[in-house]
Structures are given as structure tokens and as C-alpha cells.
Design an enzyme around this catalytic site. Structure first.
Site, PDB file in Angstrom:
ATOM      1  N   LEU A 214      -4.340  35.602  48.616  1.00  9.09           N
ATOM      2  CA  LEU A 214      -4.552  35.916  50.023  1.00  9.09           C
ATOM      3  C   LEU A 214      -5.655  34.986  50.514  1.00  9.09           C
ATOM      4  CD1 LEU A 214      -4.733  39.829  49.840  1.00  9.09           C
ATOM      5  CD2 LEU A 214      -2.705  38.368  49.835  1.00  9.09           C
ATOM      6  N   CYS A 218      -9.532  28.831  57.260  1.00  8.02           N
ATOM      7  CA  CYS A 218     -10.867  28.267  57.480  1.00  8.02           C
ATOM      8  C   CYS A 218     -10.677  26.838  57.962  1.00  8.02           C
ATOM      9  CB  CYS A 218     -11.694  28.318  56.196  1.00  8.02           C
ATOM     10  SG  CYS A 218     -13.322  27.525  56.341  1.00  8.02           S
ATOM     11  N   CYS A 231     -13.923  26.972  50.763  1.00  3.05           N
ATOM     12  CA  CYS A 231     -12.581  27.451  51.120  1.00  3.05           C
ATOM     13  C   CYS A 231     -11.489  26.414  50.871  1.00  3.05           C
ATOM     14  CB  CYS A 231     -12.552  27.897  52.579  1.00  3.05           C
ATOM     15  SG  CYS A 231     -13.720  29.222  52.965  1.00  3.05           S
ATOM     16  N   GLY A 257     -13.255  33.011  59.740  1.00  2.00           N
ATOM     17  CA  GLY A 257     -14.605  33.561  59.748  1.00  2.00           C
ATOM     18  C   GLY A 257     -14.678  35.015  59.321  1.00  2.00           C
ATOM     19  N   ARG A 258     -13.903  35.407  58.294  1.00  2.00           N
ATOM     20  CA  ARG A 258     -13.810  36.808  57.862  1.00  2.00           C
ATOM     21  C   ARG A 258     -13.394  37.716  59.014  1.00  2.00           C
ATOM     22  NH1 ARG A 258     -18.705  35.563  55.424  1.00  2.00           N
ATOM     23  NH2 ARG A 258     -19.822  37.020  56.753  1.00  2.00           N
ATOM     24  N   THR A 278     -24.927  34.529  55.749  1.00  2.00           N
ATOM     25  CA  THR A 278     -23.660  34.688  56.465  1.00  2.00           C
ATOM     26  C   THR A 278     -23.428  36.114  56.953  1.00  2.00           C
ATOM     27  OG1 THR A 278     -21.261  34.355  56.279  1.00  2.00           O
ATOM     28  CG2 THR A 278     -22.409  35.025  54.274  1.00  2.00           C
ATOM     29  N   ASP A 290     -17.622  42.422  57.039  1.00  2.00           N
ATOM     30  CA  ASP A 290     -16.340  41.733  56.894  1.00  2.00           C
ATOM     31  C   ASP A 290     -15.340  42.435  57.798  1.00  2.00           C
ATOM     32  OD1 ASP A 290     -13.936  40.550  56.078  1.00  2.00           O
ATOM     33  OD2 ASP A 290     -14.561  40.432  53.968  1.00  2.00           O
ATOM     34  N   ARG A 292     -12.189  41.683  58.235  1.00  2.00           N
ATOM     35  CA  ARG A 292     -10.791  41.511  57.844  1.00  2.00           C
ATOM     36  C   ARG A 292     -10.165  42.836  57.404  1.00  2.00           C
ATOM     37  NH1 ARG A 292     -11.503  36.796  53.490  1.00  2.00           N
ATOM     38  NH2 ARG A 292     -13.305  38.144  53.043  1.00  2.00           N
ATOM     39  N   LYS A 318     -10.109  42.843  48.220  1.00  3.59           N
ATOM     40  CA  LYS A 318      -8.693  42.488  48.291  1.00  3.59           C
ATOM     41  C   LYS A 318      -7.884  43.274  47.262  1.00  3.59           C
ATOM     42  CE  LYS A 318      -9.294  37.813  50.154  1.00  3.59           C
ATOM     43  NZ  LYS A 318      -9.115  36.359  49.936  1.00  3.59           N
TER      44      LYS A 318
END
Length: 379
Positions: A214, A218, A231, A257-258, A278, A290, A292, A318
Site C-alpha cells: 500500500l 508522494c 518514498c 502527505g499522509r 513531521t 495520520d 489516512r 496498515k
């Protein structure tokens, strides 16, 4: 759902919208494009002073701790739009000591959610419509100048795992690290995001546990070789590894960018240049650790008829997302890029703040030199 998509479109253009709630209507203006004239117009149209809806992540940076997802910062009539922007996304900003936060209702949280879904800064200038102004507001809605959207569809839209993912097109595209590769395009209903499944090798010859990566898009790393992250190297190493293992799938997910989008990622990079890591940079902008989610990845795997996988990842989230979504993760393999002096702090933050398995990379010595490329290993 179509009204929600239109609302996102208007907000991305810098236009106000109206959210209809059970307790009344709320005018909503995005932070981007909110100048002094827009602020005054919002107050005049609504008949009420505006407020700034902020996430708890942003408020924590302003030294205002809350337990709920969001709260309201009252905006005095004398406040300038620049002050509001500062409160919403400037690192050195602070709230005046005499400002008391107000509780945010679901309608205010929905306003922030629309910004986040639209990849805007997750903050909104809001103002409740007074009874005296209702007729004028309804006239603007009737003539098509102002878009109104009910509250309920916003929550339903955000909760939809894939936003009606549709398989749209596909083609064979030989790659330098995998000569047999087929790109399959999936599009979300609002048209804002497209995701790609790269099918490597012959699906009939894939192992029972299909190697899967996954990979969140980026642009700076994947395309331009940015040294701020790893990345691009992870992407190419994943393709090579999947090919070497007899084929499988790389899901290229539009989650720059997450999940905060390219514009906000660049804003976060500027904050990182000032010394933030970050995660903290994203918090300054109002985002969580995050943003996502992996509902799209789960649906792509379902449409590809894949239920057992060997996951190429360093991210425990993930694995959890796949398990919770009904996809069996039989094995994990790490996948790494090079350690550089520019990305060491970024990788440290991922390991220390998000629990990524990066010991194999961070144990390398000589941060001024390029670290050797680590091959994936099995868990």
C-alpha cells in the site's frame, strides 16, 4: 452525496456554503480566501458574529486542551482576518487570554470535516443564521448564489469507506523493475481522487498470500527524488520485490502527505524547516498524526478478489487496517529506502511517534553519507 461534492467544490473555490442542521442553519467560509471583506460579509449575511472552528490538535498547540474533536473560538467584531488565519495555522500564534472557547456542535464539526475532505486547512469560519436574516439567506439559495447542504449527508459521506469506488480503465505498462505490469485505475465518486492498482506478473501464478504494497502517493519523493523522505526508493524497491517474489499488487493511493494533500504537505515542510518534526508540523495545521484511512485499499483488494496477502510495510497501522477490514495478513516484509542527512529526522519521527519498524535503517552510522539500500526482510 452530490450536494456534498458540490459543497466541497465551492469551498475549494473559496466560496461560503450553508449547512442545514436540526437546530438551525450555519454559514461556513473556508480559511483560504477569508479576508476582511469576506469576514464582514459573513457577519452581515448571518446577522451573528462569526466564530472560528478549530480541531483539538490545533487548539492543543494554542495551549487550549479539549476532550472533544473541535471547539469554537469567538471572533470579536474588531478582529482581522489575518488574526483568524494566525489562530488557525501559524506556529507562533497564541489566543488572547480573555477568549473563552465555546463547545462545538455536530454542525461545526461537519464544517471542519468538509475542509478536511476537500484537502483544505481543517478550520472553518462559521456563523449561525439569525431569524431576522433567514429570508435573505433563502433568497440567495433560491437564486443559486449560495449552496445549502443538509448535515446528515456530510456525516454519511465521510463515513463511506470508499466513496463508491469505480474501476474505470486499465492498460499494460512495462516497468523498469517489472516488465509485466498492468495499471488498473479506480476513481472515487466525487472525482477528486483516483487510485491505481499495479498488477505485477501473471495473476494466475501469484502465491496464495499475494505480495501487496500500500503506497501513499508522494509527488516530491516518487517523481522528483526528494531527499526529505524515502518514498521514491520504497516505491521502486516494492515493485522490484513484488516482481522477484513471483508477482503481486502495488496499490498507489492518492493520499499525499499522509492524507492532508499536497498544498498542506508543502505548508508542513515549511514548518519543518523551522525545527518541527513531521507530526508536530501537521498538528500546527490542525491535522492529526495520520489522516489516512484504508477503506479504499480494502475495496480495491476486494474488487481484485484478493483476501490473503503478504504485506510490504513498516507501518503497523496498515496491518491493523487490513486485519480489521477482513484481509488476512499472512506475513510482513519491511521495505526501506536510503538514510540521508535530510530524511533522518523524518524517519526518526515515524519510528518514535508512529511506531514504524525502522530499526534496520536508523541503526546505520554516518548520517552525512547516503546509507546503503536495505532489502526487505520477512517478519
Amino acid at each position: 452525496m452530490r450536494q456534498v461534492e458540490r459543497a466541497i467544490f465551492d469551498l475549494r473555490r473559496g466560496l461560503p456554503i450553508l449547512i442545514r442542521g436540526d437546530a438551525g442553519d450555519l454559514l461556513v467560509h473556508p480559511l483560504e480566501g477569508c479576508d476582511d471583506d469576506a469576514l464582514a460579509a459573513l457577519a452581515t449575511l448571518s446577522g451573528n458574529p462569526p466564530a472560528l472552528a478549530l480541531t483539538r490538535h490545533r487548539l492543543a498547540l494554542l495551549e487550549r486542551e479539549i476532550e472533544t474533536r473541535a471547539a469554537l473560538v469567538p471572533v470579536a467584531a474588531a478582529s482581522l482576518a489575518d488574526d483568524i488565519v494566525d489562530w488557525a495555522c501559524r506556529e507562533a500564534a497564541s489566543l488572547p487570554a480573555d477568549i473563552d472557547l465555546r463547545d462545538a456542535d455536530p454542525i461545526h464539526v461537519a464544517a471542519i470535516d468538509l475542509m478536511r475532505i476537500g484537502l483544505l486547512i481543517p478550520a472553518a469560519v462559521v456563523s449561525a443564521v439569525s431569524p431576522a436574516q433567514r429570508e435573505k439567506v433563502e433568497a440567495l439559495i433560491s437564486e443559486g448564489t449560495l449552496l445549502a447542504v443538509p448535515l446528515a449527508p456530510i456525516a454519511a459521506y465521510d463515513a463511506a469507506p470508499s466513496r463508491f469506488l469505480k474501476r474505470t480503465s486499465e492498460a499494460e505498462i512495462p516497468l523498469s523493475h517489472a516488465e509485466r505490469a498492468r495499471f488498473v485505475m479506480f476513481r472515487e465518486a466525487d472525482g477528486m481522487r483516483e487510485h491505481i492498482a499495479i498488477l505485477i506478473g501473471d495473476p494466475e501464478a501469484w502465491s496464495d498470500a499475494v505480495p501487496v504494497r500500500l503506497h501513499s502517493a508522494c509527488l516530491t519523493g516518487d517523481l522528483f527524488g526528494s531527499l526529505r523522505c524515502d518514498c521514491g526508493e520504497q516505491l521502486r524497491e516494492s515493485v522490484r520485490t513484488i516482481d522477484e517474489r513471483g508477482g503481486g499488487v502495488l496499490l498507489y493511493l492518492a493520499q499525499e502527505g499522509r492524507g492532508i494533500g499536497l498544498a498542506n504537505k508543502l505548508r508542513a515542510y515549511t514548518l519543518q524547516d523551522g525545527g518541527l518534526d513531521t507530526v508536530d508540523a501537521d498538528h500546527v495545521l490542525g491535522f492529526g498524526d495520520d489522516e489516512r484511512t484504508y477503506g479504499v485499499a480494502l475495496e480495491m483488494l476486494e474488487q481484485l478478489d484478493i483476501a490473503r496477502i503478504e504485506l510490504l510495510t513498516n507501518n503497523p497501522e496498515k496491518i491493523a487496517a487490513m486485519d480489521q477490514g477482513g484481509v488476512e495478513v499472512v506475513n510482513r516484509r519491511g521495505v526501506y529506502g536510503k538514510l540521508t542527512k535530510q530524511n533522518r529526522r523524518y524517519l526518526n519521527a515515524k519510528a518514535e511517534r508512529a511506531g514504524h519498524w525502522l530499526e534496520e535503517v536508523l541503526e546505520q552510522e554516518g548520517e552525512a553519507e547516503l546509507g546503503s539500500l536495505k532489502r526487505p526482510f520477512a517478519r
